[in-house]
Design a protein around this motif. Structure first.
Motif, PDB file in Angstrom:
ATOM      1  N   ILE A  58       0.792  -1.093   0.098  1.00 53.30           N
ATOM      2  CA  ILE A  58       0.092  -0.014   0.088  1.00 53.30           C
ATOM      3  C   ILE A  58       0.831   1.320  -0.202  1.00 53.30           C
ATOM      4  CG2 ILE A  58      -0.119   0.395   2.505  1.00 53.30           C
ATOM      5  CD1 ILE A  58      -3.124   0.466  -0.064  1.00 53.30           C
ATOM      6  N   GLY A  59       1.935   1.078   0.599  1.00 53.08           N
ATOM      7  CA  GLY A  59       2.934   2.650   0.737  1.00 53.08           C
ATOM      8  C   GLY A  59       4.156   2.369   0.031  1.00 53.08           C
ATOM      9  N   GLY A  60       4.862   1.250  -0.327  1.00 54.84           N
ATOM     10  CA  GLY A  60       6.242   1.188  -0.613  1.00 54.84           C
ATOM     11  C   GLY A  60       7.028   1.218   0.764  1.00 54.84           C
ATOM     12  N   ALA A  61       8.189   1.986   0.503  1.00 56.70           N
ATOM     13  CA  ALA A  61       9.024   2.549   1.570  1.00 56.70           C
ATOM     14  C   ALA A  61       8.561   3.709   2.529  1.00 56.70           C
ATOM     15  CB  ALA A  61      10.454   2.975   0.902  1.00 56.70           C
ATOM     16  N   ALA A  62       7.203   4.131   2.136  1.00 55.20           N
ATOM     17  CA  ALA A  62       6.818   5.334   2.886  1.00 55.20           C
ATOM     18  C   ALA A  62       6.361   4.812   4.241  1.00 55.20           C
ATOM     19  CB  ALA A  62       5.650   5.987   2.034  1.00 55.20           C
ATOM     20  N   PHE A  63       5.966   3.620   4.583  1.00 53.23           N
ATOM     21  CA  PHE A  63       5.336   3.509   5.862  1.00 53.23           C
ATOM     22  C   PHE A  63       6.662   2.434   6.758  1.00 53.23           C
ATOM     23  CE2 PHE A  63       0.956   3.191   3.982  1.00 53.23           C
ATOM     24  CZ  PHE A  63       0.835   4.410   4.484  1.00 53.23           C
ATOM     25  N   SER A 231       2.701   8.491  -3.904  1.00 51.97           N
ATOM     26  CA  SER A 231       3.104   7.609  -5.301  1.00 51.97           C
ATOM     27  C   SER A 231       1.656   7.328  -5.759  1.00 51.97           C
ATOM     28  CB  SER A 231       3.681   6.366  -4.956  1.00 51.97           C
ATOM     29  OG  SER A 231       3.383   5.630  -3.650  1.00 51.97           O
ATOM     30  N   PHE A 232       0.584   7.509  -5.045  1.00 50.58           N
ATOM     31  CA  PHE A 232      -0.567   6.964  -5.530  1.00 50.58           C
ATOM     32  C   PHE A 232      -1.070   8.312  -6.386  1.00 50.58           C
ATOM     33  CE2 PHE A 232      -1.289   3.644  -2.884  1.00 50.58           C
ATOM     34  CZ  PHE A 232      -1.877   2.525  -3.483  1.00 50.58           C
ATOM     35  N   ALA A 233      -0.590   9.515  -6.385  1.00 54.74           N
ATOM     36  CA  ALA A 233      -1.166  10.720  -7.031  1.00 54.74           C
ATOM     37  C   ALA A 233      -1.135  10.471  -8.477  1.00 54.74           C
ATOM     38  CB  ALA A 233      -0.098  11.849  -6.823  1.00 54.74           C
ATOM     39  N   PRO A 234      -0.266   9.960  -9.532  1.00 55.57           N
ATOM     40  CA  PRO A 234      -0.750   9.928 -10.809  1.00 55.57           C
ATOM     41  C   PRO A 234      -1.781   9.032 -11.013  1.00 55.57           C
ATOM     42  CG  PRO A 234       1.953   9.451 -10.314  1.00 55.57           C
ATOM     43  CD  PRO A 234       0.841   9.382  -8.812  1.00 55.57           C
ATOM     44  N   LEU A 235      -2.026   7.769 -10.351  1.00 57.50           N
ATOM     45  CA  LEU A 235      -3.152   7.084 -10.596  1.00 57.50           C
ATOM     46  C   LEU A 235      -4.425   7.757 -10.207  1.00 57.50           C
ATOM     47  CD1 LEU A 235      -1.744   3.586  -8.745  1.00 57.50           C
ATOM     48  CD2 LEU A 235      -2.182   3.946 -11.226  1.00 57.50           C
ATOM     49  N   LEU A 236      -4.546   8.584  -9.239  1.00 56.97           N
ATOM     50  CA  LEU A 236      -5.637   9.249  -9.043  1.00 56.97           C
ATOM     51  C   LEU A 236      -6.097  10.603  -9.863  1.00 56.97           C
ATOM     52  CD1 LEU A 236      -5.259   9.168  -4.835  1.00 56.97           C
ATOM     53  CD2 LEU A 236      -7.059   7.816  -6.139  1.00 56.97           C
ATOM     54  N   GLU A 237      -4.867  10.906 -10.333  1.00 52.75           N
ATOM     55  CA  GLU A 237      -5.143  12.249 -11.294  1.00 52.75           C
ATOM     56  C   GLU A 237      -5.529  11.641 -12.391  1.00 52.75           C
ATOM     57  OE1 GLU A 237      -1.337  14.103 -11.016  1.00 52.75           O
ATOM     58  OE2 GLU A 237      -1.487  14.800  -9.198  1.00 52.75           O
ATOM     59  N   ALA A 238      -5.387  10.377 -12.934  1.00 55.91           N
ATOM     60  CA  ALA A 238      -5.664   9.984 -14.228  1.00 55.91           C
ATOM     61  C   ALA A 238      -7.335   9.785 -14.066  1.00 55.91           C
ATOM     62  CB  ALA A 238      -5.177   8.706 -14.396  1.00 55.91           C
ATOM     63  N   GLY A 317       7.114  -3.570  -1.282  1.00 63.00           N
ATOM     64  CA  GLY A 317       7.066  -2.201  -1.901  1.00 63.00           C
ATOM     65  C   GLY A 317       7.741  -2.201  -3.427  1.00 63.00           C
ATOM     66  N   ASP A 318       9.159  -2.958  -3.380  1.00 66.21           N
ATOM     67  CA  ASP A 318       9.654  -3.057  -4.825  1.00 66.21           C
ATOM     68  C   ASP A 318       8.998  -3.939  -5.794  1.00 66.21           C
ATOM     69  OD1 ASP A 318      12.595  -2.710  -6.283  1.00 66.21           O
ATOM     70  OD2 ASP A 318      12.032  -5.071  -6.384  1.00 66.21           O
ATOM     71  N   ARG A 319       8.447  -4.919  -5.378  1.00 65.59           N
ATOM     72  CA  ARG A 319       7.687  -5.825  -6.269  1.00 65.59           C
ATOM     73  C   ARG A 319       6.266  -5.555  -6.645  1.00 65.59           C
ATOM     74  NH1 ARG A 319      11.357  -8.747  -8.687  1.00 65.59           N
ATOM     75  NH2 ARG A 319      12.384  -6.774  -8.212  1.00 65.59           N
ATOM     76  N   PHE A 320       5.420  -4.834  -5.538  1.00 66.21           N
ATOM     77  CA  PHE A 320       4.066  -4.711  -5.869  1.00 66.21           C
ATOM     78  C   PHE A 320       3.555  -3.152  -5.879  1.00 66.21           C
ATOM     79  CE2 PHE A 320       3.923  -8.786  -3.542  1.00 66.21           C
ATOM     80  CZ  PHE A 320       3.963  -9.399  -4.730  1.00 66.21           C
ATOM     81  N   HIS A 321       3.921  -2.138  -4.990  1.00 60.75           N
ATOM     82  CA  HIS A 321       3.426  -0.911  -4.732  1.00 60.75           C
ATOM     83  C   HIS A 321       3.166  -0.188  -6.137  1.00 60.75           C
ATOM     84  CE1 HIS A 321       2.216   2.478  -3.145  1.00 60.75           C
ATOM     85  NE2 HIS A 321       3.269   3.339  -3.636  1.00 60.75           N
ATOM     86  N   GLY A 322       2.009   0.088  -6.309  1.00 63.07           N
ATOM     87  CA  GLY A 322       1.350   0.819  -7.430  1.00 63.07           C
ATOM     88  C   GLY A 322       1.847   0.009  -8.806  1.00 63.07           C
ATOM     89  N   GLN A 323       1.575  -1.330  -8.671  1.00 61.80           N
ATOM     90  CA  GLN A 323       1.876  -1.853  -9.949  1.00 61.80           C
ATOM     91  C   GLN A 323       0.786  -3.063 -10.179  1.00 61.80           C
ATOM     92  OE1 GLN A 323       5.756  -3.943 -10.092  1.00 61.80           O
ATOM     93  NE2 GLN A 323       6.516  -2.374  -8.575  1.00 61.80           N
ATOM     94  N   ALA A 368     -14.509   2.971 -15.718  1.00 59.55           N
ATOM     95  CA  ALA A 368     -13.447   3.241 -16.564  1.00 59.55           C
ATOM     96  C   ALA A 368     -11.988   2.794 -16.226  1.00 59.55           C
ATOM     97  CB  ALA A 368     -13.209   4.868 -16.891  1.00 59.55           C
ATOM     98  N   GLU A 369     -11.152   2.708 -17.435  1.00 63.58           N
ATOM     99  CA  GLU A 369      -9.780   1.916 -17.108  1.00 63.58           C
ATOM    100  C   GLU A 369      -8.995   2.618 -15.772  1.00 63.58           C
ATOM    101  OE1 GLU A 369      -5.374   1.745 -17.518  1.00 63.58           O
ATOM    102  OE2 GLU A 369      -6.614   3.489 -17.970  1.00 63.58           O
ATOM    103  N   PRO A 370      -9.138   3.864 -15.793  1.00 64.99           N
ATOM    104  CA  PRO A 370      -8.074   4.519 -14.425  1.00 64.99           C
ATOM    105  C   PRO A 370      -8.727   4.193 -13.145  1.00 64.99           C
ATOM    106  CG  PRO A 370      -8.726   6.226 -16.092  1.00 64.99           C
ATOM    107  CD  PRO A 370      -9.344   5.101 -16.587  1.00 64.99           C
ATOM    108  N   GLU A 371      -9.977   3.974 -12.996  1.00 68.92           N
ATOM    109  CA  GLU A 371     -10.502   3.496 -11.852  1.00 68.92           C
ATOM    110  C   GLU A 371     -10.183   1.865 -11.781  1.00 68.92           C
ATOM    111  OE1 GLU A 371     -14.387   4.759 -10.341  1.00 68.92           O
ATOM    112  OE2 GLU A 371     -14.634   5.755 -12.259  1.00 68.92           O
ATOM    113  N   ARG A 372     -10.352   1.224 -12.769  1.00 68.54           N
ATOM    114  CA  ARG A 372      -9.882  -0.214 -12.584  1.00 68.54           C
ATOM    115  C   ARG A 372      -8.712  -0.438 -12.365  1.00 68.54           C
ATOM    116  NH1 ARG A 372     -14.064  -3.299 -14.939  1.00 68.54           N
ATOM    117  NH2 ARG A 372     -12.808  -5.055 -15.511  1.00 68.54           N
ATOM    118  N   ARG A 373      -7.638   0.497 -12.990  1.00 67.42           N
ATOM    119  CA  ARG A 373      -6.292   0.173 -12.543  1.00 67.42           C
ATOM    120  C   ARG A 373      -5.886   0.468 -11.083  1.00 67.42           C
ATOM    121  NH1 ARG A 373      -1.349   0.153 -15.586  1.00 67.42           N
ATOM    122  NH2 ARG A 373      -2.830   0.318 -17.532  1.00 67.42           N
ATOM    123  N   VAL A 374      -6.680   1.443 -10.457  1.00 68.33           N
ATOM    124  CA  VAL A 374      -6.519   1.670  -9.001  1.00 68.33           C
ATOM    125  C   VAL A 374      -6.929   0.493  -8.074  1.00 68.33           C
ATOM    126  CG1 VAL A 374      -7.120   3.155  -7.113  1.00 68.33           C
ATOM    127  CG2 VAL A 374      -6.654   4.132  -9.247  1.00 68.33           C
TER     128      VAL A 374
END
Length: 566
Positions: A58-63, A231-238, A317-323, A368-374
């Motif tokens: 959920i947060g990568g290295a941020a947590f 790091s979720f900002a690009p996904l949400l902004e889409a 985080g390296d393997r999964f976060h935001g992917q 839509a695709e952006p929501e499905r991606r999140v």
């Protein structure tokens, strides 16, 4: 301690080392360490693994800061109950009931037993998952589960028998305790080395680790309880629709908050606080061993926990976060479809989106695709997915590294879960004997150990497609109970009637109270948040009623004391 001669020898060794100077004292402490390793093996369980896995997702290295901070505050409170235990000639439960508050005392004991019963379920679940997915992949289906549901029960039963044999050895004088200690020291070393090896391998790849992100992640950021990580900002902004963007932002924050609370609650749970004092008593440690106890907790519990959990967070985080998880298909029309193993989790997220739209008074069309991606980035992975994602790290010349990645990761996970199962059995034995006011030995102790064997029933309660997610549920439950222990220890460390001349004074008392106060406030805030989210206003009312019962018991105790002093 059952052997008075061994207790006397321990005290003589500590005193002699202290008289010879600091270096001799440190060497003696290293040789006599033991309870800290047991705390480490318990904290480094399947719960910590699962919460670390989801912190990374959920947060990568941020947590990275969550678990070290929670463990530090928890270690402060463990030092407090250890200080009290080693300073008084009385068992903790009896001391709490006579000097502090009987409601808190019995809540501590029964909360510990309930926590063991609940927490043992994800340990068995993850153990079975590792055996199936990492060590017996040929016997599993493509999604990493045994084709026969009976296999889960058989494996769980075998694990119960194995852990029972190991735990019962602790009750044997002399050699049993030594074997138990050395086994757990070895297990902790294996756990830490396994996950350090995983992160070292990631650091050696072309992409490597972002060390600036690692350093930033160690700085506490409480604002992530209320807003998504950056790091979720690009996904949400889409997502063009503002209401949809707000919905997914709130969902991410909700997931973050649950996982952060769970990770904090699992670092030092209420059952963990019960283990230390009774282990100290069983070994005959006294007031002269308070320095040994504190150093043991710092070196054998805090440091291994921070290293191992941090490595899991970084790897996940390296393997999964935001992917997008492996197996998701993006069609030419931009439609994202999940593989079978993630379908339930993915459709659950989309279903919640549709429910929210209906509640808002409008019918949702095709998402839509952006929501499905999140939604896809939030699906609930398992330890199987993390181990499988490490295949490429261990491959040679483009070959298949699957067998090595699964063994390295699997050994670390199995070490975590089996050591925790055994230690929760040990704690249950202590708690049952204490409830019956019996010494922790013989058949009352052995049968008491079996209380946490309730965990073998995990298949009846595991409805999630990801078995690791059961640890997050457990962690939230732990967070609800933890203030009981912390508030009790705070009161004990400030009780003149309990500690007498051993009560800390001057600047030491100020330091103790500041650190303990921070721990109590953090645990209470997490508990109230968890109770409100899971039980709503009704849960807060029940909590208020419980506090009222504690206050009523306190008023009654003070009235009795007043009558005795007249």
């Amino acid at each position: 301690m059952d052997n008075p001669d061994a207790a006397d020898q321990h005290r003589a060794t500590v005193k002699a080392a202290q008289e010879r100077g600091r270096l001799a004292t440190l060497l003696a402490y290293a040789r006599l360490s033991g309870p800290g390793w047991l705390q480490s093996a318990l904290s480094l369980g399947g719960g910590s693994l699962g919460s670390s896995l989801y912190l990374g997702i959920i947060g990568g290295a941020a947590f990275l800061w969550i678990q070290p901070l929670a463990m530090f505050l928890g270690t402060v409170m463990l030092c407090a109950i250890g200080y009290v235990t080693l300073s008084i000639n009385e068992r903790p439960l009896r001391a709490i009931n006579r000097h502090i508050n009987p409601v808190l005392g019995w809540s501590w004991l029964f909360g510990t037993l309930l926590a063991n019963m609940v927490s043992s379920m994800p340990q068995y679940s993850l153990s079975v998952a590792v055996i199936e997915q990492n060590f017996l992949p040929a016997a599993t289906q493509g999604d990493g589960t045994l084709a026969s549901g009976a296999g889960k029960w058989v494996l769980s039963g075998l694990l119960l028998v194995l852990c029972t044999i190991v735990t019962w050895s602790y009750g044997r004088e002399g050699w049993g305790m030594r074997i138990y200690d050395r086994t757990l020291k070895l297990v902790v070393a294996i756990i830490v080395l396994s996950f350090v090896g995983v992160v070292a391998r990631i650091a050696m790849t072309d992409s490597g680790l972002d060390f600036s992100a690692v350093i930033s992640g160690l700085i506490p950021k409480p604002e992530h309880f209320f807003r998504p990580v950056e790091s979720f900002a690009p996904l949400l902004e889409a997502i063009q629709d503002s209401e949809a963007r707000r919905y997914w932002s709130d969902m991410i924050v909700g997931e973050q908050r649950d996982i952060m609370i769970a990770a904090g609650g699992l670092a030092v749970g209420i059952n963990t606080t019960f283990l230390l004092p009774y282990v100290l008593l069983s070994r005959g440690w006294g007031a002269e061993s308070r320095g040994l106890m504190a150093s043991d907790l710092a070196l054998a519990a805090f440091i291994p926990f921070v290293i191992a959990t941090g490595c899991v967070v970084l790897a996940a985080g390296d393997r999964f976060h935001g992917q997008l998880p492996n197996g998701f298909v993006v069609s030419s029309e931009g439609i994202i479809e999940p593989p079978q193993r993630f379908r339930d989790s993915f459709e659950r997220a989309l279903g919640l989106r549709e429910v929210a739209a209906n509640d808002a008074g409008y019918t949702l069309g095709k998402i839509a695709e952006p929501e499905r991606r999140v939604a896809a980035t939030l699906v609930r992975r398992d330890t199987f997915d993390l181990a499988k994602s490490l295949d490429s790290l261990y491959s040679r010349s483009g070959g298949d590294g699957s067998w090595l990645s699964h063994i390295v990761f699997g050994v670390g996970v199995l070490g975590m879960t089996l050591s925790s199962i055994s230690l929760m059995m040990l704690i249950s034995g202590f708690a049952v004997c204490e409830a019956l006011n019996l010494p922790p030995k013989g058949w009352p102790f052995r049968l008491g150990c079996l209380v946490s064997g309730f965990g073998v029933l995990w298949p009846l309660f595991s409805g999630e497609s990801s078995r690791a997610w059961l640890t997050v549920f457990t962690g939230v439950y732990f967070a609800m109970l933890l203030p009981i222990a912390f508030l009790t220890f705070f009161a004990m460390m400030n009780s003149k009637t309990l500690l007498g001349e051993q009560l800390p004074r001057g600047i030491k008392r100020w330091v103790w109270n500041v650190l303990m106060g921070a721990a109590v406030l953090a645990a209470s805030a997490a508990s109230v948040s968890a109770i409100y989210k899971k039980a709503g206003v009704g849960g807060l009312i029940a909590t208020g009623a419980y506090v009222a019962i504690i206050l009523a018991a306190q008023i009654r105790m003070e009235a009795r004391r007043s009558r005795r002093t007249r």
